[in-house]
Design a protein around this motif. Structure first.
Motif, PDB file in Angstrom:
ATOM      1  N   VAL A 261     -33.518   7.717   3.802  1.00 34.10           N
ATOM      2  CA  VAL A 261     -32.578   6.810   2.926  1.00 34.10           C
ATOM      3  C   VAL A 261     -33.062   5.392   2.790  1.00 34.10           C
ATOM      4  CG1 VAL A 261     -30.283   6.161   2.311  1.00 34.10           C
ATOM      5  CG2 VAL A 261     -30.485   8.256   3.818  1.00 34.10           C
ATOM      6  N   ASN A 262     -33.346   5.012   1.425  1.00 33.34           N
ATOM      7  CA  ASN A 262     -33.694   3.671   1.443  1.00 33.34           C
ATOM      8  C   ASN A 262     -32.226   2.630   1.331  1.00 33.34           C
ATOM      9  OD1 ASN A 262     -35.148   1.226   0.724  1.00 33.34           O
ATOM     10  ND2 ASN A 262     -34.619   1.542  -1.619  1.00 33.34           N
ATOM     11  N   LEU A 263     -32.246   1.662   2.216  1.00 32.26           N
ATOM     12  CA  LEU A 263     -31.009   0.751   2.317  1.00 32.26           C
ATOM     13  C   LEU A 263     -31.749  -0.755   2.174  1.00 32.26           C
ATOM     14  CD1 LEU A 263     -29.547   2.292   5.968  1.00 32.26           C
ATOM     15  CD2 LEU A 263     -28.938   2.706   3.173  1.00 32.26           C
ATOM     16  N   PHE A 264     -30.667  -1.308   2.073  1.00 25.02           N
ATOM     17  CA  PHE A 264     -30.923  -2.821   1.485  1.00 25.02           C
ATOM     18  C   PHE A 264     -30.602  -3.819   2.648  1.00 25.02           C
ATOM     19  CE2 PHE A 264     -30.752  -7.035  -0.919  1.00 25.02           C
ATOM     20  CZ  PHE A 264     -31.921  -7.104  -1.051  1.00 25.02           C
ATOM     21  N   SER A 265     -31.378  -4.301   3.485  1.00 33.03           N
ATOM     22  CA  SER A 265     -30.908  -4.652   4.825  1.00 33.03           C
ATOM     23  C   SER A 265     -29.978  -6.294   4.641  1.00 33.03           C
ATOM     24  CB  SER A 265     -32.056  -5.140   5.706  1.00 33.03           C
ATOM     25  OG  SER A 265     -32.889  -5.923   5.040  1.00 33.03           O
ATOM     26  N   ARG A 266     -30.130  -6.995   3.551  1.00 34.35           N
ATOM     27  CA  ARG A 266     -29.520  -8.107   3.558  1.00 34.35           C
ATOM     28  C   ARG A 266     -28.303  -8.394   2.593  1.00 34.35           C
ATOM     29  NH1 ARG A 266     -34.824 -12.361   4.288  1.00 34.35           N
ATOM     30  NH2 ARG A 266     -35.713 -11.305   6.079  1.00 34.35           N
ATOM     31  N   HIS A 267     -27.806  -7.492   2.658  1.00 30.51           N
ATOM     32  CA  HIS A 267     -26.453  -7.271   1.757  1.00 30.51           C
ATOM     33  C   HIS A 267     -25.201  -6.400   2.860  1.00 30.51           C
ATOM     34  CE1 HIS A 267     -23.757  -5.764  -1.442  1.00 30.51           C
ATOM     35  NE2 HIS A 267     -23.971  -6.890  -2.039  1.00 30.51           N
ATOM     36  N   LYS A 268     -24.162  -6.694   2.286  1.00 29.58           N
ATOM     37  CA  LYS A 268     -22.886  -6.226   3.192  1.00 29.58           C
ATOM     38  C   LYS A 268     -22.925  -4.754   3.131  1.00 29.58           C
ATOM     39  CE  LYS A 268     -19.912  -6.668  -0.755  1.00 29.58           C
ATOM     40  NZ  LYS A 268     -18.497  -7.412  -1.315  1.00 29.58           N
ATOM     41  N   SER A 269     -23.796  -4.261   2.126  1.00 25.95           N
ATOM     42  CA  SER A 269     -23.393  -2.545   1.998  1.00 25.95           C
ATOM     43  C   SER A 269     -24.368  -1.936   3.117  1.00 25.95           C
ATOM     44  CB  SER A 269     -24.423  -2.005   0.688  1.00 25.95           C
ATOM     45  OG  SER A 269     -25.776  -2.682   0.493  1.00 25.95           O
ATOM     46  N   PHE A 270     -25.341  -2.831   3.766  1.00 28.06           N
ATOM     47  CA  PHE A 270     -26.157  -2.176   4.743  1.00 28.06           C
ATOM     48  C   PHE A 270     -25.324  -1.531   5.732  1.00 28.06           C
ATOM     49  CE2 PHE A 270     -28.467  -2.627   8.705  1.00 28.06           C
ATOM     50  CZ  PHE A 270     -29.519  -1.597   8.506  1.00 28.06           C
ATOM     51  N   ASN A 271     -24.301  -2.247   6.522  1.00 29.46           N
ATOM     52  CA  ASN A 271     -23.535  -1.878   7.310  1.00 29.46           C
ATOM     53  C   ASN A 271     -22.721  -0.709   7.121  1.00 29.46           C
ATOM     54  OD1 ASN A 271     -24.450  -3.755   9.276  1.00 29.46           O
ATOM     55  ND2 ASN A 271     -23.176  -5.243   9.003  1.00 29.46           N
ATOM     56  N   LEU A 272     -22.046  -0.770   6.071  1.00 24.99           N
ATOM     57  CA  LEU A 272     -21.409   0.021   5.520  1.00 24.99           C
ATOM     58  C   LEU A 272     -22.126   1.695   5.315  1.00 24.99           C
ATOM     59  CD1 LEU A 272     -18.759   1.340   3.994  1.00 24.99           C
ATOM     60  CD2 LEU A 272     -19.752   0.465   1.916  1.00 24.99           C
ATOM     61  N   ASN A 273     -23.338   1.515   4.653  1.00 20.59           N
ATOM     62  CA  ASN A 273     -24.058   2.725   4.648  1.00 20.59           C
ATOM     63  C   ASN A 273     -24.436   3.291   5.894  1.00 20.59           C
ATOM     64  OD1 ASN A 273     -25.243   3.601   1.589  1.00 20.59           O
ATOM     65  ND2 ASN A 273     -24.691   1.477   1.632  1.00 20.59           N
TER      66      ASN A 273
END
Length: 253
Positions: A166-178
């Motif tokens: 999975v490709n995640l975006f580290s510098r956004h609040k979505s990271f921890n949620l995902n």
């Protein structure tokens, strides 16, 4: 449903895909169209570290982009049958016309469908050996599919032994949620690559029996992949070793 516009740019011999903004959705080096140009895209192939390709193996790619992963698998993994899921028809057209992704054949099937609905389709339950998830919209502030139900769907479409990237975006609040939802769906069986220069972090996620393997064996496997395909895998083992806690002596997950 209103689809995002597909636009392009070129600089320094590289062609880029955009969704109507300056944000990059994918890239291709013009002199080597089959190369996976972006580092995080390269890491999306890390399931090869843990699964041997063999006739009948099935791969699902959720999100087409420039088709970099599709082209690589089609060229270097002839035993693998790939199902590509892409909702935007313009992305499918541009992947083929602007980024030289092959047309569908007996090893490649492209479906224009919502990935969130695809993972709920009962005909694909326990169907794929590996699944790659790279789903972003024009805003690029995190994956466009991120719910616990979505990742449970990814778990369900994998065979009893399977690997998800999975490709995640580290510098956004979505990271921890995902990351939390992936961990909940896969019983915390998650490894992370170090953050790449463009703030992407690729997760490798496991389903099946416990995995216990020496890092030297992973390094050996990475070298074999590099020698066979040209994929620059030489830092994969060391990067995973450094980034993930309690994996210092061997990989146990």
């Amino acid at each position: 449903m209103l689809m995002e516009p597909v636009t392009f740019s070129e600089s320094g011999g590289v062609r880029y895909l955009h969704f109507g903004t300056e944000l990059i959705q994918g890239a291709m080096r013009l002199r080597d169209p089959d190369e996976i140009y972006l580092e995080y895209n390269q890491q999306m192939m890390a399931w090869l570290l843990f699964l041997e390709t063999k006739p009948g193996m099935k791969l699902a790619q959720l999100g087409l982009g420039t088709g970099a992963l599709t082209k690589f698998t089609h060229r270097h993994c002839p035993a693998v049958k790939t199902t590509v899921i892409e909702l935007n028809p313009a992305v499918i057209v541009s992947a083929r016309s602007m980024f030289y992704t092959p047309e569908d054949d007996r090893r490649l099937n492209t479906l224009q469908v919502d990935a969130k609905k695809f993972v709920e389709d009962s005909q694909y339950q326990h169907y794929f050996d590996a699944v790659q998830v790279d789903l972003y919209d024009a805003i690029c502030d995190g994956p466009s599919a991120s719910s616990l139900d979505f990742y449970r769907g990814c778990h369900n479409i994998l065979k009893d032994t399977g690997v998800l990237t999975v490709n995640l975006f580290s510098r956004h609040k979505s990271f921890n949620l995902n990351l939390q939802n992936i961990c909940d769906a896969f019983e915390n069986r998650v490894l992370l690559f170090p953050e790449s220069h463009d703030c992407n972090v690729v997760a490798i996620v496991f389903k099946g029996p416990p995995l216990n393997v020496e890092w030297k064996d992973i390094s050996r496997r990475a070298k074999l992949i590099m020698d066979k395909t040209g994929l620059p895998t030489q830092t994969w083992a060391s990067g995973l070793n450094r980034e993930n806690a309690r994996q210092e002596t061997s990989l146990s997950i």
